[in-house]
Design an enzyme around this catalytic site. Structure first.
Site, PDB file in Angstrom:
ATOM      1  N   GLY A  56     -33.220  42.048 -26.518  1.00 50.18           N
ATOM      2  CA  GLY A  56     -33.153  43.231 -27.215  1.00 50.18           C
ATOM      3  C   GLY A  56     -33.557  44.556 -28.219  1.00 50.18           C
ATOM      4  O   GLY A  56     -33.499  44.784 -28.237  1.00 50.18           O
ATOM      5  N   LYS A  78     -43.952  37.740 -33.191  1.00 48.03           N
ATOM      6  CA  LYS A  78     -44.102  38.956 -33.975  1.00 48.03           C
ATOM      7  C   LYS A  78     -43.820  37.911 -35.514  1.00 48.03           C
ATOM      8  O   LYS A  78     -43.641  36.495 -35.019  1.00 48.03           O
ATOM      9  CB  LYS A  78     -42.570  39.314 -34.209  1.00 48.03           C
ATOM     10  CG  LYS A  78     -43.518  40.635 -32.622  1.00 48.03           C
ATOM     11  CD  LYS A  78     -41.997  41.559 -32.271  1.00 48.03           C
ATOM     12  CE  LYS A  78     -40.733  40.812 -32.074  1.00 48.03           C
ATOM     13  NZ  LYS A  78     -40.418  40.044 -30.843  1.00 48.03           N
ATOM     14  N   HIS A 132     -33.938  44.123 -36.230  1.00 44.82           N
ATOM     15  CA  HIS A 132     -32.996  42.842 -36.096  1.00 44.82           C
ATOM     16  C   HIS A 132     -31.503  43.706 -37.162  1.00 44.82           C
ATOM     17  O   HIS A 132     -30.836  42.376 -37.485  1.00 44.82           O
ATOM     18  CB  HIS A 132     -32.970  41.430 -36.289  1.00 44.82           C
ATOM     19  CG  HIS A 132     -34.128  41.271 -35.613  1.00 44.82           C
ATOM     20  ND1 HIS A 132     -35.833  40.779 -35.712  1.00 44.82           N
ATOM     21  CD2 HIS A 132     -34.375  40.666 -33.971  1.00 44.82           C
ATOM     22  CE1 HIS A 132     -35.856  40.243 -34.622  1.00 44.82           C
ATOM     23  NE2 HIS A 132     -35.581  40.268 -33.539  1.00 44.82           N
ATOM     24  N   SER A 135     -35.240  22.383 -39.713  1.00 46.63           N
ATOM     25  CA  SER A 135     -35.840  21.091 -40.431  1.00 46.63           C
ATOM     26  C   SER A 135     -36.202  20.394 -39.348  1.00 46.63           C
ATOM     27  O   SER A 135     -37.490  20.012 -38.865  1.00 46.63           O
ATOM     28  CB  SER A 135     -34.860  20.166 -40.647  1.00 46.63           C
ATOM     29  OG  SER A 135     -34.058  21.276 -42.317  1.00 46.63           O
ATOM     30  N   ASP A 176     -33.695  19.086 -53.427  1.00 45.49           N
ATOM     31  CA  ASP A 176     -33.126  20.201 -52.217  1.00 45.49           C
ATOM     32  C   ASP A 176     -33.334  19.052 -50.871  1.00 45.49           C
ATOM     33  O   ASP A 176     -33.562  17.307 -50.849  1.00 45.49           O
ATOM     34  CB  ASP A 176     -34.342  20.304 -51.379  1.00 45.49           C
ATOM     35  CG  ASP A 176     -34.757  21.118 -50.175  1.00 45.49           C
ATOM     36  OD1 ASP A 176     -34.226  22.325 -50.209  1.00 45.49           O
ATOM     37  OD2 ASP A 176     -35.563  20.887 -49.884  1.00 45.49           O
TER      38      ASP A 176
END
Length: 592
Positions: A58, A107, A226, A466, A577
């Site tokens: 894209g 990037k 994006h 993860s 968490d």
């Protein structure tokens, strides 16, 4: 202003592959691995450093349009705005690797950094003799992301990345060494700044018709590639000369403590200007942009040594543009000379994305299907046994069973602190590891091979952030077990585990900016590794990890899934968490 939602395509699903096949039709010097969407030079000089890049599609001509002699050796392409997976990247590395070395340039987006980084670490784990000949460079040139905002994740990578490709690729073509090419690429990445601006967002093929994000009188400054929002909007749209002045101030200011990234001096600076069409701007307008940007730089006292303009890194058909300014070296501080940088910039690559047309007869649409990707070979890894192979495999089984049992609680935590999938992700990984144990691919007789197998499970069966983090860690652990074993021991001692875990944590930290206390899985992982390294006591290290995981209940989210959750809710619920809790669960099971 309306968002264009109609496109010329066969199907949204086939668009990326159709486009890549068209590129290879246009340029018969390129080949395409259709399964892994890797565009690479059919024939290349393997005595020269190879450059590989990639990311979501894209952004054409980035990335595949810059594959060619004198620029890139290969580009790995994901779906639209989505990073390719590590297996695709690993295939790309395999296609271009050589004795001179490979540099991977990405990037600064989380998916690209993790997935390309994981592939690099897997390659190094499987080929430890070549680990020092694979280098990794992250480019973040977006000046719209302030230092405070980006202190964890860093700045986004934009069109300035193309200048890194061009200059590094030219030096590689001239025969530069791995370190020479990497150093010049790194230097360019640290001295280029980019700002983007758009009249509207773009529409991704295959998604619902978009709605206008900006009114007919608005313009957004600081947009990513994006559809990420910018840092401010202006209304009404200012005249171009006024807009350009604001954009150049964003890039070149030395007084803005939040956005002064490059040491511009003002008068006397020598610069290269890149005017980049984000996809939906007419050539007529691009000419006006070049005029005003060049004039604006000259009014600031800069000498414009080169102007490069066109379509280099797009956001599909976004009606917008970006300006990149590369500050050339002044001859001090050991940097390359300005004349050397300009010579490299002036070298003409044989790549279509860089103002290129083929010198040979156009080819026919490729029908050749490259061989299906096969399971990565183990390579020349060192075989090490656990001190107690039976106890090792029983500990692995206990950890998997504990994760499966704890899934409902971890899922509950993640429904509050994240997107609700952490428990299932860890459960899937645990079940897959158990299958590998049953198949004999994870055993106490081959600890290095077991770590590589667990890394592969995390990559292929867990997925997401993860999965990438676990996979990088276990790949790095496999490396550490081999590279931090100076005495060539055949069994993994406690000290070798400790040094290898420290090495793996250091490797992981090159791909994530999360540091304790951050309310992420690195909190207990860091506590465990650090305590084990210092105290040499496994039980104490496990307790330190458990305490760190529990402490995440009271931490402000600085990175990871919880960074997007409203802070007051986390304080009210006091939920740990979920990723950190998963690490705690694994380590507690190993202690049992």
């Amino acid at each position: 202003m309306s968002v264009q939602s109609k496109h010329f395509l066969n199907t949204p699903e086939s668009l990326v592959l159709d486009s890549l096949q068209g590129l290879c039709t246009q340029n018969p010097q390129l080949s395409l691995d259709t399964q892994d969407k890797v565009v690479y030079l059919s024939s290349r000089d393997r005595s020269k450093v190879a450059l590989i890049c990639g990311g979501g599609s894209g952004h054409e001509p980035a990335h595949a349009g810059f594959v060619g002699k004198g620029m890139l050796s290969a580009a790995v392409c994901g779906n639209i705005f989505a990073s390719p997976n590590p297996a695709q990247v690993k295939r790309g590395i395999d296609l271009v690797e050589n004795d001179k070395g490979v540099i991977i340039i990405v990037k600064n987006y989380t998916g690209d950094v993790l997935n390309f980084g994981l592939a690099k670490e897997q390659y190094a784990a499987q080929h430890p003799d070549k680990a020092d000949r694979a280098k990794f460079l992250i480019v973040g040139d977006d000046v719209a992301v302030s230092k405070s905002q980006g202190k964890i994740v860093g700045r986004r990578g934009l069109a300035g990345t193309v200048l890194v490709y061009k200059i590094a690729g030219a030096l590689a073509e001239r025969g530069g060494s791995l370190d020479e090419v990497y150093n010049v690429a790194e230097w360019v990445s640290q001295n280029v700044g980019t700002i983007g601006v758009g009249l509207e967002h773009c529409h991704v093929p295959g998604t619902a018709a978009g709605e206008s994000h900006l009114s007919g009188s608005e313009i957004e400054i600081g947009m990513g590639i994006h559809n990420e929002p910018g840092n401010r909007r202006l209304s009404p749209v200012p005249p171009l000369n006024e807009l350009i002045k604001q954009l150049l101030e964003n890039v070149m200011s030395t007084s803005d403590s939040e956005r002064s990234f490059i040491p511009f001096k003002g008068k006397g600076d020598k610069v290269v200007l890149l005017v980049n069409n984000l996809g939906g701007v007419s050539e007529l307008e691009v000419g006006g942009l070049v005029r005003e940007a060049t004039k604006g730089l000259q009014e600031r006292g800069a000498t414009v040594e080169r102007v490069i303009a066109g379509t280099f890194m797009t956001s599909l058909n976004m009606p917008g543009f970006s300006l990149s300014v590369l500050l050339l070296p002044d001859g001090h501080g050991g940097a390359p000379s300005a004349s050397d940088i300009l010579k490299l910039l002036d070298d003409v690559p044989d790549a279509p994305g860089w103002k290129w047309t083929s010198r040979s007869t156009p080819g026919q649409p490729t029908q050749k299907q490259t061989a299906a990707r096969t399971q990565a070979a183990a390579g020349h890894t060192t075989k090490l046994k656990a001190e107690d192979p039976k106890a090792f495999i029983e500990a692995v089984k206990r950890a998997c069973a504990a994760l499966i049992k704890e899934e409902p609680e971890i899922t509950r935590m993640d429904n509050i602190a994240g997107d609700g999938d952490c428990g299932l992700t860890l459960k899937d990984g645990a079940q897959s590891v158990l299958r590998e144990v049953e198949a004999g691919r994870i055993s106490g007789d081959d600890v290095v091979g077991s770590m590589i197998a667990i890394s592969r499970v995390a990559e292929e069966q867990m997925g997401g952030t993860s999965g990438a983090l676990y996979s990088i860690f276990f790949s790095a652990l496999a490396q550490g077990l081999q590279l931090t074993n100076p005495n060539r021991a055949t069994e993994v001692s406690a000290s070798l585990w400790s040094s290898s875990l420290s090495s793996a944590l250091a490797k992981l930290y090159t791909y994530t900016r999360a540091r304790p206390p951050s309310r992420t899985l690195v909190d207990p992982l860091d506590a465990f590794v650090t305590t084990l390294s210092g105290q040499k006591n496994f039980a104490s290290a496990v307790k330190a990890a458990a305490d760190a995981a529990l402490h995440t209940r009271d931490l402000e989210a600085k990175a990871g899934r919880s960074a997007y959750v409203e802070g007051d809710r986390l304080k009210t619920e006091r939920v740990a968490d979920p990723g950190a809790w998963g690490v705690r669960t694994i380590l507690n099971a190993f202690l049992a």
